[in-house]
Write a protein that holds these residues in place. Sequence first.
Motif, PDB file in Angstrom:
ATOM      1  N   GLU A  45      12.892  22.726   2.648  1.00  0.00           N
ATOM      2  CA  GLU A  45      13.382  22.962   4.003  1.00  0.00           C
ATOM      3  C   GLU A  45      14.859  23.369   4.029  1.00  0.00           C
ATOM      4  O   GLU A  45      15.270  24.185   4.841  1.00  0.00           O
ATOM      5  CB  GLU A  45      13.176  21.690   4.851  1.00  0.00           C
ATOM      6  N   PHE A  46      15.654  22.801   3.123  1.00  0.00           N
ATOM      7  CA  PHE A  46      17.103  22.979   3.219  1.00  0.00           C
ATOM      8  C   PHE A  46      17.711  23.772   2.061  1.00  0.00           C
ATOM      9  O   PHE A  46      18.933  23.824   1.927  1.00  0.00           O
ATOM     10  CB  PHE A  46      17.796  21.608   3.311  1.00  0.00           C
ATOM     11  N   TYR A  66      11.970  18.222   1.052  1.00  0.00           N
ATOM     12  CA  TYR A  66      13.344  18.271   1.556  1.00  0.00           C
ATOM     13  C   TYR A  66      14.038  19.538   1.061  1.00  0.00           C
ATOM     14  O   TYR A  66      14.619  20.299   1.840  1.00  0.00           O
ATOM     15  CB  TYR A  66      14.056  17.011   1.077  1.00  0.00           C
ATOM     16  N   GLU A  84      16.499  22.370  -7.470  1.00  0.00           N
ATOM     17  CA  GLU A  84      15.502  22.423  -8.542  1.00  0.00           C
ATOM     18  C   GLU A  84      14.997  23.843  -8.733  1.00  0.00           C
ATOM     19  O   GLU A  84      14.815  24.313  -9.846  1.00  0.00           O
ATOM     20  CB  GLU A  84      14.329  21.495  -8.217  1.00  0.00           C
ATOM     21  N   HIS A 118      20.662  26.152   2.641  1.00  0.00           N
ATOM     22  CA  HIS A 118      21.928  25.478   2.936  1.00  0.00           C
ATOM     23  C   HIS A 118      22.524  24.841   1.688  1.00  0.00           C
ATOM     24  O   HIS A 118      23.733  24.845   1.485  1.00  0.00           O
ATOM     25  CB  HIS A 118      21.711  24.378   3.974  1.00  0.00           C
ATOM     26  N   MET A 119      21.638  24.280   0.883  1.00  0.00           N
ATOM     27  CA  MET A 119      22.129  23.584  -0.309  1.00  0.00           C
ATOM     28  C   MET A 119      22.787  24.573  -1.262  1.00  0.00           C
ATOM     29  O   MET A 119      23.869  24.313  -1.790  1.00  0.00           O
ATOM     30  CB  MET A 119      20.975  22.840  -1.004  1.00  0.00           C
ATOM     31  N   TYR A 133       0.843  -1.197   0.000  1.00  0.00           N
ATOM     32  CA  TYR A 133       0.000   0.000   0.000  1.00  0.00           C
ATOM     33  C   TYR A 133       0.876   1.245   0.000  1.00  0.00           C
ATOM     34  O   TYR A 133       2.024   1.201   0.449  1.00  0.00           O
ATOM     35  CB  TYR A 133      -0.946   0.007   1.203  1.00  0.00           C
ATOM     36  N   PRO A 134       0.349   2.353  -0.517  1.00  0.00           N
ATOM     37  CA  PRO A 134       1.165   3.575  -0.554  1.00  0.00           C
ATOM     38  C   PRO A 134       1.426   4.098   0.854  1.00  0.00           C
ATOM     39  O   PRO A 134       0.577   3.954   1.739  1.00  0.00           O
ATOM     40  CB  PRO A 134       0.304   4.558  -1.356  1.00  0.00           C
ATOM     41  N   VAL A 135       2.572   4.673   1.049  1.00  0.00           N
ATOM     42  CA  VAL A 135       2.931   5.197   2.377  1.00  0.00           C
ATOM     43  C   VAL A 135       3.332   6.660   2.237  1.00  0.00           C
ATOM     44  O   VAL A 135       3.631   7.138   1.146  1.00  0.00           O
ATOM     45  CB  VAL A 135       4.104   4.408   2.991  1.00  0.00           C
ATOM     46  N   LYS A 136       3.330   7.331   3.376  1.00  0.00           N
ATOM     47  CA  LYS A 136       3.717   8.731   3.376  1.00  0.00           C
ATOM     48  C   LYS A 136       5.244   8.817   3.409  1.00  0.00           C
ATOM     49  O   LYS A 136       5.884   8.210   4.260  1.00  0.00           O
ATOM     50  CB  LYS A 136       3.135   9.415   4.614  1.00  0.00           C
ATOM     51  N   VAL A 137       5.799   9.549   2.454  1.00  0.00           N
ATOM     52  CA  VAL A 137       7.248   9.710   2.430  1.00  0.00           C
ATOM     53  C   VAL A 137       7.587  11.195   2.481  1.00  0.00           C
ATOM     54  O   VAL A 137       6.738  12.049   2.239  1.00  0.00           O
ATOM     55  CB  VAL A 137       7.879   9.073   1.171  1.00  0.00           C
ATOM     56  N   HIS A 138       8.819  11.445   2.823  1.00  0.00           N
ATOM     57  CA  HIS A 138       9.307  12.820   2.826  1.00  0.00           C
ATOM     58  C   HIS A 138       9.875  13.059   1.439  1.00  0.00           C
ATOM     59  O   HIS A 138      10.955  12.560   1.113  1.00  0.00           O
ATOM     60  CB  HIS A 138      10.381  12.949   3.904  1.00  0.00           C
ATOM     61  N   THR A 139       9.152  13.817   0.610  1.00  0.00           N
ATOM     62  CA  THR A 139       9.544  13.918  -0.794  1.00  0.00           C
ATOM     63  C   THR A 139      10.771  14.825  -0.958  1.00  0.00           C
ATOM     64  O   THR A 139      11.097  15.618  -0.067  1.00  0.00           O
ATOM     65  CB  THR A 139       8.414  14.516  -1.646  1.00  0.00           C
ATOM     66  N   TYR A 140      11.387  14.700  -2.119  1.00  0.00           N
ATOM     67  CA  TYR A 140      12.528  15.572  -2.392  1.00  0.00           C
ATOM     68  C   TYR A 140      12.108  17.033  -2.349  1.00  0.00           C
ATOM     69  O   TYR A 140      12.835  17.891  -1.843  1.00  0.00           O
ATOM     70  CB  TYR A 140      13.167  15.239  -3.754  1.00  0.00           C
TER      71      TYR A 140
END
Lengths: 342, 565
Positions: A312-313, A309, A325, A316-317, A299-306
Motif C-alpha cells: 500500500e505504501f 503494508y 522488500e 511513499h517509502m 487462536y490465530p487472528v487476522k493481522v495487517h501483514t508487512y
Amino acid sequence: MGISLALTVALILVAWAGAAAGLQAVLGTVTPYLAGLTFLGGVIWRVVRWARAPVPFRIPTTCGQERSLPWMRYATVDNPATTLGAVARVALEVLFFRSLLRNSRFELREGPKLVYFWEKWLWVAGLAFHWSLFAILTRHLRFFTQPVPAFVGWLEGADGFFQAGLSALYLTDVAVLVALTYLFLRRVLIPQVRYVSLPADYLPLFLIMGVAGSGVLMRYFFRVDVTAVKELALGLVTFHPVVPPGLSALFYVHLFLVSVLLMYFPFSKLVHIAGIFLSPTRNLANTNRERRHINPWNYPVKVHTYEEYEEEFRKHMIAAGIPVEKAGPPAQVGIPVEKEGQ
Amino acid sequence: MSAPKPQELLKISHRPPRTGWMDTPVQFRRGTWCYPGKARSLEVLDLPFPRQWSPEDDDWKLPPNWKEIVLEGLRERLHRFRSLQIFMDACVRCGACADKCHFFIGSGDPKNMPVLRAELLRSVYRREFTAAGKLLGRMVGARDLDERVLKEWFYYFFQCTECRRCSVFCPFGIDTAEITIIARELLNLLGLNVDWIATPIANCYRTGNHLGLLPHAFKDMVDFCVEEIQNVTGVGIEPTFNRKGAEILFVAPSGDVFADPGIYTFMGYLMLFHAIGLDYTLSTYASEGGNFGLFTSHEVMKRLNAKIYAEAKRLGVKWIIGGECGHMWRVLHQYMDTMNGPADFLEEPVSPITGTRFENARSTRMVHICEFTADLMKHGRLNLDPSRNDHLVVTFHDSCNPSRAMGLLDEPRYIIRNVCRHFFDMPENTIREYTFCCGSGAGLGPDENLEMRLRGGLPRANAVKYVHEKYGVNTLACICAIDRAALPPLMDYWVPGVGVTGVHELVGNALILPDEDERTTDLRGNPLPQPAGTGDPSGPGVSDLDEPGGPGPRSGPNTAPGREA
C-alpha cells in the motif's frame, strides 16, 4: 435489610416450633445431613467450575517493585517473582487480609485538599471476626471427636483465659459478637456501603449473629446438656445418628441456623473463602517476561501483514528513502505528502 | 468543550442518591462521555455492526437479537476467563474499593465505586447464570438485561480507566480493569465503542500507528526531532528506519513522535542511543507501542500487537527496547508473549554496552527503556550534567500500568535522581502502587470528555499541588504517552505552573553528547539555569516548539513560582 432480618427471625421460629412439636429427629439429623451434603457438593461444584475455566493471561496486580536489575531490591511478596513468593502472597491474604490492611479513606477539604487516612477498623474487625469464628469452630471439635485432640484443649485454655462466674469466658465469643456488630453497623451507617448492600449481604450477618447469639446463650445463660450435645454430634459424624432427649429448643435453633448457613454457603458470596485462593491477580508470580504463559484457547487472528503494508505504501517509502522488500516504480520527485489525520 | 470552573466542579457530593442504584437510570450529560466510534473505523477491522449512532439518542439502532449476542458473549467469556467467574462470584461488597477510584472521588457518582461498576455486570450475570439470581432476583442483586442496563454499561465501562487501583485494595484482588475489559468486549459485539478508541485502532491496523502517520510522514516527524536536537546540541543524529540487521528494534508510543511534550522525550531517546552508539532501528510498520486494542477486546489487542514481533523477525534484530508508555507496557508485559510469542527468533536481551543480561525479559525479549537506562547509569556509562535540570523541581507520577501491572517503580526514580538535583515524591498514598490515574487512560482522553477527565484527574492533581506548594515543584515527570497528553491540561486546570515531561526528556537535557556544542537551552528551548550569582531570572524562555496543535496550552516550567535561580 428488613427482609433478611425477617427471614432470620422466621428461621429461628421454625426451629423453635419444630422442637416444640417434637421434630427433634428432623432438626437433629435430617437437616444437618442435608446441609452437610449441600455444602460439600455445592462448594466442590463451585470450585470445580472455577478451576475448569482457564487462566489465559498472567495478570497479577503488582503492589511493589518488580524484580528487574540485580542490584535493585524488589518486593518479594507484594510483587512476587517466584512461586514461593506468590504462595506467601496468597497466604498473607488468607491469614492476615494483607490487602485490607492497606485500606484508607479520604476527605475532600477546602482548598481543595484531599486527605487520606489509614482505615484500619475494617481490617481489625474482619480479622477478629474470621479468626474468632475459626477458633470457635475448632473448639467445637470437642463435640465431634472422641478422644478430643490435645490442641482443642490448648486452644480452650488460651481462649478461656478469663473467668466469668463458674465457667471460662471465651475471648473469641466476645470478639465475634463485637466484630459482627461492627460489620453490621458500618454496613448500615456508611452511606456508600449501605447503598451497595443487598439483602444477600445482610442475611449471612444475621444468620451468623443468630448462630453466635444462641451459642452464647447456651454456654453462659441457659446451660445446655453438653453430654447430650456430644452424643448427637458424634452420632452424626459416625453415621449412627441419635437424638438424645433433654436438648432444649435453643439448641435446635442453633443447629438449624448452622444448617441453613451451610446450605446457603455455596450459592452466595460466602464462597469468597475459596475464591481468594484462585484469584489470578494474587496467586500468580510476576514473571510475565521471564516465562511464557500459555493461553489454551489462543487462536490465530487476522493481522495487517508487512507485505500488505508495503504494497500500500511502497511509493511513499521509496520516496522517503525507507528500505523496501520489493523494488517499486521509480520515485517521483515532489509528490504531495499525504498526511492522514484522525 | 469548555469545562466548569474549579469551584463549580468541586461541589461534589459523595452521598448516594435516594433512589437505589437499579432504579437510577443513567444520564448522558455532555462533558462526561466520549463520542461513539465512527462506522468507517469499525469497518477497517471488520468489527461488527458499524453504524452511525449517538448515546444521546433513544434508539441506539441495536441489532434485533442484541440480547442474545451479549448473553452468548458473556457465556463464552465465563468459560474462557477464570478471573471473570471469580470476580463475579467472590465480591462481598465490603466497600474497601469504594473510595479508591479517582472517578468516584472526583464525581461522587456511586456507580463509579468499583464495587458498583462491577455490579452493573454482575447483576446480569446473576440473573442469567446463577440459580440464586434466577430464583430470587433483586434479593440477591440480580436484574434483567435491557436497554437501560446496556446504556449504563456503555456510560460506566467507558468511565473506567482500567487503572487497577481498586484491585490493590480488594481483599480478593478483584480487578475492575478485567471486568471493564470484558464488558467492553461485550459492548463491542454490538458495535458500541468510542471514537477515541475506534479510530486509533483503525489507524494503527492500517498504518502502524494510532495517529495514522504514513511511513514518510512518520519519518518526517522523526527528522524534525533530529533537527531540533541539532539546534540545541549541534550534534547530528541519523536514526535508521526498517533497517535489516540492526541489533535492536526500538518501539515507542507514537504520541512521542508526534505530540508536544512527547517529542522532547523522543529526542531524549535518540540522544541516549546516539551517546552510547547503539545499533538500533526504528520501524514505520511497527511504529506504535501503544495498543488501544486493550481498550477494545483481547482479539483486537492481539491483532495490533502482532506487528511488533513480526517486524522484529523480518528485520532480524536480536531483541527489542520499548519506550515510555503506560498501557503499552501492560500489553507488552502481561499479554504479548502469551498472545504472539514465543519470540524464539530473538535472543535473550543483553545490553551491548554493559553486558547486563536482562533476566526478567528472558522470554519476551523486550526491555523497558527505563530498565535499560538505569542499568547504563548504574555502570557509569553515561556522561551526565544534572545541573542542566536545575531549573526544574521534579516530582514523579507513577503511571498506572507500569506500577500495578509490572512494578516499574524504582527504575524511573533512579534515573531522575541521576539527572535532576531537585526531586520530591508526592505523598505516599498517591504514588507507587497507590498512584492515581491521570483520569484520561483507557481511551477516555478526548476533549468532549473533558469534564470527566478533570474530575478523574483531581486526586492526581491534588497530590501534585501538595508538593508544588510545599517544595516548589514545577515539573511533573511521567513514563506514559497518555500522561504526556492528559496531564498538561489537568495541571493547567488544577495546579497552574506545573509542566509535564517524560523521564527521558530529563535524560536528554543532562546527557553530555560527544562533540556537542555548549548548550544554552534545554530541549524545549528554555534558557539553561546559570551558575549561582550570575543567573538571569528574567522570565520564561519561549519555546519555538510549542505548536498550537498540541494537547493544550502549557506553562513552561520556568513560569512556576517557587523556582530558585
